[in-house]
Write a protein that holds these residues in place. Structure first.
Motif, PDB file in Angstrom:
ATOM      1  N   TYR A  10       0.808  11.326  -7.801  1.00 37.87           N
ATOM      2  CA  TYR A  10       0.834   9.917  -7.443  1.00 37.87           C
ATOM      3  C   TYR A  10       2.232   9.478  -7.013  1.00 37.87           C
ATOM      4  CZ  TYR A  10      -3.592   9.634 -10.017  1.00 37.87           C
ATOM      5  OH  TYR A  10      -4.876   9.816 -10.467  1.00 37.87           O
ATOM      6  N   CYS A  11       2.254   8.594  -6.063  1.00 42.50           N
ATOM      7  CA  CYS A  11       3.484   7.961  -5.621  1.00 42.50           C
ATOM      8  C   CYS A  11       3.573   6.573  -6.272  1.00 42.50           C
ATOM      9  CB  CYS A  11       3.454   7.833  -4.090  1.00 42.50           C
ATOM     10  SG  CYS A  11       4.834   6.942  -3.350  1.00 42.50           S
TER      11      CYS A  11
ATOM     12  N   LYS B 177      10.616   5.783   8.828  1.00 38.57           N
ATOM     13  CA  LYS B 177       9.164   5.915   8.730  1.00 38.57           C
ATOM     14  C   LYS B 177       8.621   5.226   7.488  1.00 38.57           C
ATOM     15  CE  LYS B 177       8.953  10.291  11.252  1.00 38.57           C
ATOM     16  NZ  LYS B 177       8.528  11.705  11.219  1.00 38.57           N
ATOM     17  N   ASN B 178       9.525   4.696   6.667  1.00 45.72           N
ATOM     18  CA  ASN B 178       9.137   4.056   5.405  1.00 45.72           C
ATOM     19  C   ASN B 178       8.250   4.983   4.578  1.00 45.72           C
ATOM     20  OD1 ASN B 178       9.677   1.772   3.826  1.00 45.72           O
ATOM     21  ND2 ASN B 178       7.663   0.900   4.250  1.00 45.72           N
TER      22      ASN B 178
ATOM     23  N   ALA C 144       4.469   4.110   2.931  1.00 49.41           N
ATOM     24  CA  ALA C 144       4.494   2.800   2.282  1.00 49.41           C
ATOM     25  C   ALA C 144       4.363   1.673   3.302  1.00 49.41           C
ATOM     26  CB  ALA C 144       5.790   2.627   1.497  1.00 49.41           C
ATOM     27  N   SER C 145       3.684   0.625   2.890  1.00 46.61           N
ATOM     28  CA  SER C 145       3.637  -0.620   3.653  1.00 46.61           C
ATOM     29  C   SER C 145       3.706  -1.767   2.661  1.00 46.61           C
ATOM     30  CB  SER C 145       2.368  -0.712   4.499  1.00 46.61           C
ATOM     31  OG  SER C 145       1.214  -0.636   3.692  1.00 46.61           O
ATOM     32  N   GLY C 146       4.377  -2.855   3.075  1.00 46.00           N
ATOM     33  CA  GLY C 146       4.540  -3.992   2.179  1.00 46.00           C
ATOM     34  C   GLY C 146       5.665  -3.828   1.172  1.00 46.00           C
TER      35      GLY C 146
ATOM     36  N   GLN D  45       0.845  -1.194   0.000  1.00 48.32           N
ATOM     37  CA  GLN D  45       0.000   0.000   0.000  1.00 48.32           C
ATOM     38  C   GLN D  45       0.875   1.236   0.000  1.00 48.32           C
ATOM     39  OE1 GLN D  45      -2.886  -0.356   3.329  1.00 48.32           O
ATOM     40  NE2 GLN D  45      -4.433   0.015   1.751  1.00 48.32           N
ATOM     41  N   LEU D  46       0.500   2.194  -0.826  1.00 44.26           N
ATOM     42  CA  LEU D  46       1.140   3.505  -0.850  1.00 44.26           C
ATOM     43  C   LEU D  46       0.039   4.531  -0.627  1.00 44.26           C
ATOM     44  CD1 LEU D  46       3.426   3.050  -3.999  1.00 44.26           C
ATOM     45  CD2 LEU D  46       4.087   2.816  -1.607  1.00 44.26           C
ATOM     46  N   VAL D  47       0.192   5.333   0.408  1.00 40.20           N
ATOM     47  CA  VAL D  47      -0.846   6.292   0.761  1.00 40.20           C
ATOM     48  C   VAL D  47      -0.267   7.701   0.721  1.00 40.20           C
ATOM     49  CG1 VAL D  47      -2.519   7.002   2.490  1.00 40.20           C
ATOM     50  CG2 VAL D  47      -1.991   4.569   2.190  1.00 40.20           C
TER      51      VAL D  47
END
Length: 117
Positions: free
Chosen positions: A94-95, A75-76, A24-26, A3-5
């Motif tokens: 967008y990221c 903090k990724n 970011a996560s994952g 996920q990118l938020v």
């Protein structure tokens, strides 16, 4: 699951500044190539800035000297500091993360930036 938020978009006057964040996560920003893109209505999505896993950054000519990409590995999160904004910077930002392991691209949902004249 990756996920990118994105966050930090908004309305700003010409010459103003914004800082976008991409949490970011994952996917690990320190091991991936991360990039910021913008897409204006009716136009193609375009790269603004990217940063490699080694920390090397690259910028589109249109944003050089105004935008700065950075990352906080603890903090990724990846950031885009946007200074001296112009009306033509108005777009959805967008990221994107490219996994070093798989080569697969992942996109965030986007954040709107509007620069008023």
């Amino acid at each position: 699951q990756v996920q990118l938020v994105e966050s930090g978009g908004g309305l700003v006057q010409t010459g103003g500044s914004l800082r976008l964040s991409c949490a970011a996560s994952g996917i690990f920003v320190g091991r991936s190539t991360m990039g910021w893109y913008h897409q204006a209505p009716g136009k193609e999505r375009e790269l603004d800035a990217s940063i490699t896993n080694r920390g090397s950054s690259n910028y589109a000519d249109s944003v050089k000297g105004r935008f700065t990409i950075s990352r906080d590995i603890t903090k990724n999160t990846v950031y885009l500091q946007m200074n001296n904004l112009k009306p033509e910077d108005t777009a959805v930002y967008y990221c994107k993360g490219t996994s070093a392991a798989s080569g697969r691209d992942y996109w965030g949902q986007g954040t709107q930036v509007t620069v008023s004249s």
